[in-house]
Design an enzyme around this catalytic site. Structure first.
Site, PDB file in Angstrom:
ATOM      1  N   ARG A 120       0.823  -1.198   0.000  1.00  0.00           N
ATOM      2  CA  ARG A 120       0.000   0.000   0.000  1.00  0.00           C
ATOM      3  C   ARG A 120       0.863   1.257   0.000  1.00  0.00           C
ATOM      4  NH1 ARG A 120      -4.492  -0.518   3.656  1.00  0.00           N
ATOM      5  NH2 ARG A 120      -5.130  -1.522   1.737  1.00  0.00           N
ATOM      6  N   TYR A 121       1.900   1.243   0.798  1.00  0.00           N
ATOM      7  CA  TYR A 121       2.757   2.424   0.947  1.00  0.00           C
ATOM      8  C   TYR A 121       3.986   2.250   0.073  1.00  0.00           C
ATOM      9  CZ  TYR A 121      -0.183   3.175   5.033  1.00  0.00           C
ATOM     10  OH  TYR A 121      -1.253   3.359   5.871  1.00  0.00           O
ATOM     11  N   ARG A 124       7.222   0.118   1.888  1.00  0.00           N
ATOM     12  CA  ARG A 124       7.087  -0.999   2.823  1.00  0.00           C
ATOM     13  C   ARG A 124       5.898  -1.884   2.458  1.00  0.00           C
ATOM     14  NH1 ARG A 124       5.400   3.819   4.401  1.00  0.00           N
ATOM     15  NH2 ARG A 124       3.743   4.172   5.921  1.00  0.00           N
ATOM     16  N   CYS A 133      -3.634 -17.564  14.844  1.00  0.00           N
ATOM     17  CA  CYS A 133      -3.326 -16.750  16.016  1.00  0.00           C
ATOM     18  C   CYS A 133      -3.463 -17.599  17.263  1.00  0.00           C
ATOM     19  CB  CYS A 133      -4.297 -15.579  16.107  1.00  0.00           C
ATOM     20  SG  CYS A 133      -3.925 -14.283  14.917  1.00  0.00           S
ATOM     21  N   CYS A 137      -8.980 -12.692  18.466  1.00  0.00           N
ATOM     22  CA  CYS A 137      -9.534 -11.442  18.995  1.00  0.00           C
ATOM     23  C   CYS A 137     -10.910 -11.209  18.381  1.00  0.00           C
ATOM     24  CB  CYS A 137      -8.648 -10.250  18.644  1.00  0.00           C
ATOM     25  SG  CYS A 137      -6.985 -10.375  19.278  1.00  0.00           S
ATOM     26  N   CYS A 140     -10.971  -8.504  15.599  1.00  0.00           N
ATOM     27  CA  CYS A 140      -9.992  -8.631  14.510  1.00  0.00           C
ATOM     28  C   CYS A 140     -10.508  -7.995  13.225  1.00  0.00           C
ATOM     29  CB  CYS A 140      -9.698 -10.111  14.263  1.00  0.00           C
ATOM     30  SG  CYS A 140      -8.510 -10.371  12.940  1.00  0.00           S
ATOM     31  N   ARG A 142      -9.256  -8.697  10.367  1.00  0.00           N
ATOM     32  CA  ARG A 142      -9.221  -9.755   9.350  1.00  0.00           C
ATOM     33  C   ARG A 142     -10.069 -10.955   9.776  1.00  0.00           C
ATOM     34  NH1 ARG A 142      -3.301  -8.845   9.472  1.00  0.00           N
ATOM     35  NH2 ARG A 142      -3.046  -6.870   8.359  1.00  0.00           N
ATOM     36  N   ASP A 301     -12.165  -0.387  13.018  1.00  0.00           N
ATOM     37  CA  ASP A 301     -12.552  -0.166  11.620  1.00  0.00           C
ATOM     38  C   ASP A 301     -13.899  -0.786  11.262  1.00  0.00           C
ATOM     39  OD1 ASP A 301     -12.080  -2.782  10.813  1.00  0.00           O
ATOM     40  OD2 ASP A 301      -9.935  -2.367  10.712  1.00  0.00           O
ATOM     41  N   ASP A 338      -7.742   3.857  10.077  1.00  0.00           N
ATOM     42  CA  ASP A 338      -7.280   3.149   8.883  1.00  0.00           C
ATOM     43  C   ASP A 338      -8.419   3.288   7.875  1.00  0.00           C
ATOM     44  OD1 ASP A 338      -5.692   1.694   7.186  1.00  0.00           O
ATOM     45  OD2 ASP A 338      -5.103   0.253   8.729  1.00  0.00           O
ATOM     46  N   LYS A 345      -3.488   4.540   6.926  1.00  0.00           N
ATOM     47  CA  LYS A 345      -3.673   5.108   8.256  1.00  0.00           C
ATOM     48  C   LYS A 345      -3.639   6.635   8.195  1.00  0.00           C
ATOM     49  CE  LYS A 345      -1.305   1.117  10.169  1.00  0.00           C
ATOM     50  NZ  LYS A 345      -0.838   0.589   8.879  1.00  0.00           N
TER      51      LYS A 345
HETATM   52  C1  LIG Z   1      -0.107  -0.473   8.790  1.00  0.00           C
HETATM   53  C2  LIG Z   1       0.408  -0.929   7.520  1.00  0.00           C
HETATM   54  C3  LIG Z   1       1.771  -0.797   7.201  1.00  0.00           C
HETATM   55  C4  LIG Z   1       2.766  -0.189   8.148  1.00  0.00           C
HETATM   56  O1  LIG Z   1       2.450   1.125   8.429  1.00  0.00           O
HETATM   57  P1  LIG Z   1       3.415   1.986   9.361  1.00  0.00           P
HETATM   58  O2  LIG Z   1       2.688   3.283   9.475  1.00  0.00           O
HETATM   59  O3  LIG Z   1       4.694   2.076   8.647  1.00  0.00           O
HETATM   60  O4  LIG Z   1       3.538   1.266  10.653  1.00  0.00           O
HETATM   61  C5  LIG Z   1       2.172  -1.240   5.972  1.00  0.00           C
HETATM   62  N1  LIG Z   1       1.321  -1.763   5.076  1.00  0.00           N
HETATM   63  C6  LIG Z   1       0.005  -1.875   5.341  1.00  0.00           C
HETATM   64  C7  LIG Z   1      -0.900  -2.442   4.298  1.00  0.00           C
HETATM   65  C8  LIG Z   1      -0.489  -1.472   6.568  1.00  0.00           C
HETATM   66  O5  LIG Z   1      -1.800  -1.610   6.843  1.00  0.00           O
END
Ligand SMILES: *Cc1c(COP(=O)(O)O)cnc(C)c1O
Length: 437
Positions: A120-121, A124, A133, A137, A140, A142, A301, A338, A345
């Site tokens: 997504r980002y 990362r 798990c 939870c 959850c 998911r 969420d 989120d 986020k």
């Molecule tokens: C939360 C999340 C991350 C990590 O987010 P950070 O803000 O770097 O902790 C990475 N990918 C996805 C899809 C996420 O939901």
């Protein structure tokens, strides 16, 4: 808090806290409570016929699994209002689907280039290496996937995910999640971590795990000795309530911290569990005492079956308002929503910047005091044309990387990007304009 001393047998041997194997994590997992009858006996509860039927119906859709350890934290004098109970035991509220609930609230499936990866980002990825798990939870996100599949992903899926990370050199941070990554065996984890560490552009590895909270015995010396081979490795855990701090969970955190693993915590704001400034203050203080940095506080969420856990956003703002200034900055998490639809986020904060003139800002502090900050008269802004050598800051960055990186509001603010607006994909006004031209 009264601890449950005796848990009736779910197998041939009694499930008791004084059982020789109580601290054996595999024994805990093997003796997890997964049916309502055992749960009732264990907690000494007397559910009505309809309550029991509702719970069983809920379990059929969203399965239950609670470690004897986590269950032992429930206050049996008033289980229904117990924060551990509420996080672990099915509630008929889970069957209520609101019309705004979403099947995949974070669009994780849509942002998934291959099985196990959500990208997504820009820099990362989320890598789902485990399907199971220690405790399911109730809140959850998911939930739709819980208890669905085999515990470890298929080898082909893992290979595909690794090759995605290997071929995307922009990925500098891999976040291992699931399920709970620490539910894999030591050997499986070691193999995955070793393989990740071989990828030169992966700078940091992060693990998201609730094991320190629900199965602290999983944090064995052997596990820790494996994890510490792969530094820089960070671990985010998931404490939601001060009652989750016990001798055992604190020991688990100490082992991880002693191994040089920086620890963070991601809590979820949950109605009837921790939607109270006093509880939250206690929680963040316990975290910091145990060398865990409160990282995120999540707004619950829009996943199906979570309606009964949701609070208004204002409750979260109220909690953050009660923390900032009142306690160490170190103890204040970032409150985030989120965003549905894969927006990621989004931090939400109380307002501290009250007003602004051409050379002064007006601020308010946590006490309600208004103050001013005089801005500099002679700040020499440097117009950035991506020529790092011209600028005096002695940091050389590759031009292409910088252009590629700037997106969204960052691009609007930059000097070198020509865009002056960001438009919605569908806008009648613009469509009209183009038609007329
Ligand atoms: C939360 C999340 C991350 C990590 O987010 P950070 O803000 O770097 O902790 C990475 N990918 C996805 C899809 C996420 O939901």
């Amino acid at each position: 808090m009264t601890n449950v001393e005796t848990i009736p047998a779910s197998g041939p041997e009694p499930v008791q806290q004084n059982n020789a194997k109580w601290k054996d994590w595999k024994w805990q997992v093997g003796h997890s409570i997964t049916d309502i009858t055992t749960l009732e006996q264990t907690l000494g509860m007397n559910l009505s016929k309809s309550e029991r039927e509702d719970m069983i119906k809920t379990c059929d859709i969203f399965p239950m699994s609670i470690t004897p350890y986590y269950l032992s934290l429930i206050n049996t004098d008033d289980p229904l209002h117990d924060p551990i109970f509420r996080q672990a035991v099915p509630s008929p509220g889970e069957l209520i689907i609101e019309n705004y609930d979403l099947h995949d609230p974070l669009s994780e499936d849509a942002d998934s280039p291959c099985p196990l990866i959500t990208h997504r980002y820009p820099d990362r990825v989320l890598f789902l290496i485990s399907n199971t798990c220690a405790m399911y939870c109730r809140h959850c996100t998911r939930k739709r996937k819980v208890g669905q599949v085999l515990s470890a992903p298929l080898k082909e899926e893992l290979d595909e995910a690794f090759s995605y990370i290997e071929t995307h050199s922009e990925i500098r941070d891999v976040l291992l999640s699931g399920g709970d990554p620490l539910m894999l065996s030591d050997k499986e984890l070691d193999t995955i971590l070793r393989r990740l560490r071989k990828i030169p552009h992966v700078e940091i590895i992060r693990i998201g795990s609730r094991v320190p909270v629900v199965l602290p015995f999983r944090i064995t010396d052997n596990l820790v000795s494996i994890l510490k081979k792969y530094h820089p490795l960070w671990l985010n855990t998931h404490f939601n309530h001060p009652h989750e701090f016990t001798t055992e969970s604190c020991e688990a955190l100490a082992k991880l911290a002693d191994a040089g693993i920086p620890l963070g915590n991601q809590s979820v704001l949950l109605a009837g569990v921790n939607d109270c400034p006093e509880i939250m203050r206690k929680l963040v203080h316990e975290l910091v005492k145990n060398r865990v940095r409160p990282y995120y506080l999540f707004q619950c969420d829009l996943a199906e079956g979570l309606a009964h856990f949701r609070t208004p956003v204002g409750k979260g703002i109220e909690i953050i308002e009660s923390l900032i200034g009142h306690t160490s900055g170190l103890a204040v998490p970032t409150y985030v929503i989120d965003a549905p639809g894969g927006g990621g986020k989004i931090p939400v904060m109380p307002y501290y910047l009250v007003s602004w003139s051409s050379n002064k800002v007006v601020l308010r502090n946590y006490e309600g005091m208004f103050t001013t900050y005089q801005e500099p008269d002679n700040y020499q802004g440097i117009t950035c044309d991506l020529n790092c050598e011209k600028c005096r800051l002695q940091h050389i960055e590759d031009q292409e990387t910088m252009v590629k990186r700037a997106q969204g509001i960052e691009a609007l603010l930059s000097d070198y990007e020509n865009s002056i607006t960001i438009l919605p994909a569908v806008l009648n006004r613009i469509a009209r304009r183009q038609d007329g031209e």
